[in-house]
Design a protein around this motif. Structure first.
Motif, mmCIF file in Angstrom:
data_model
loop_
_atom_site.group_PDB
_atom_site.id
_atom_site.type_symbol
_atom_site.label_atom_id
_atom_site.label_comp_id
_atom_site.label_asym_id
_atom_site.label_seq_id
_atom_site.Cartn_x
_atom_site.Cartn_y
_atom_site.Cartn_z
ATOM 1 N N LEU A 127 0.835 -1.196 0.000
ATOM 2 C CA LEU A 127 0.000 0.000 0.000
ATOM 3 C C LEU A 127 0.872 1.248 0.000
ATOM 4 N N THR A 128 0.454 2.248 -0.770
ATOM 5 C CA THR A 128 1.176 3.516 -0.744
ATOM 6 C C THR A 128 0.832 4.246 0.544
ATOM 7 N N ALA A 129 1.721 5.091 0.969
ATOM 8 C CA ALA A 129 1.463 5.910 2.156
ATOM 9 C C ALA A 129 0.374 6.932 1.821
ATOM 10 N N PRO A 130 -0.399 7.355 2.811
ATOM 11 C CA PRO A 130 -1.434 8.353 2.545
ATOM 12 C C PRO A 130 -0.832 9.640 1.978
ATOM 13 N N GLN A 131 -1.465 10.171 0.954
ATOM 14 C CA GLN A 131 -1.074 11.428 0.315
ATOM 15 C C GLN A 131 0.387 11.430 -0.138
ATOM 16 N N ALA A 132 0.805 10.304 -0.734
ATOM 17 C CA ALA A 132 2.182 10.180 -1.226
ATOM 18 C C ALA A 132 2.167 9.694 -2.671
ATOM 19 N N PRO A 133 1.788 10.564 -3.618
ATOM 20 C CA PRO A 133 1.693 10.113 -5.011
ATOM 21 C C PRO A 133 3.023 9.686 -5.618
ATOM 22 N N ARG A 134 4.123 10.166 -5.075
ATOM 23 C CA ARG A 134 5.430 9.781 -5.633
ATOM 24 C C ARG A 134 5.778 8.334 -5.324
#
Length: 160
Positions: free
Chosen positions: A69-76
């Motif tokens: 899962l990507t970190a919250p608010q981390a589009p990079r």
């Protein structure tokens, strides 16, 4: 879906109302489409959208793929996918008036083919995901152009 190493894109489906069941079915369809190639994949990086449920994750886990899962608010953290979304918006959706789901599906399939078979990628040293760069030629060559999507996209090929 975008394969990070090759930049190959898979457009899984189009619907006006995606829900958890529809998304899980698209995951199953992808696993079937990949067939023997599924062993080449170790990770699936996805965001935290509520449509991605435990059922979606289980489809990939059962194929031996670890879901990250990507970190919250981390589009990079998933920059390759973000880049594809930006490309499809700039190169296609900002320039075509989409009439309905059928039209969108047709346009996306055409763009997917162009993106995978003809569009150069910097990360691939100007090659495309499904075709390596040809060897350099010193002789005089002729270049042909093929228009796609009514001239919105152009494909160029060398004629020896």
């Amino acid at each position: 879906m975008v394969e990070h190493a090759t930049r190959r894109v898979h457009v899984l489906g189009v619907t006006a109302n995606p829900n958890a069941g529809w998304v899980a079915q698209q995951a199953r369809n992808l696993i079937l489409d990949l067939g023997d190639r599924i062993g080449d994949f170790r990770f699936l990086i996805r965001d935290r959208d509520s449509k991605f449920t435990a059922l979606f994750d289980e489809v990939f886990r059962s194929a031996g793929i670890r879901v990250v899962l990507t970190a919250p608010q981390a589009p990079r953290m998933n920059a390759v996918m973000e880049r594809w979304v930006g490309s499809v918006r700039r190169e296609l959706l900002d320039r075509v008036l989409i009439m309905n789901e059928r039209h969108l599906r047709k346009v996306l399939v055409e763009y997917e083919t162009y993106f995978n078979a003809h569009r150069p990628h910097r990360a691939l040293k100007q090659a495309c995901p499904l075709r390596a760069l040809p060897d350099p030629v010193d002789a005089d060559i002729e270049v042909s152009r093929r228009d796609r999507l009514g001239g919105l996209l152009h494909e160029y090929a060398q004629i020896a």
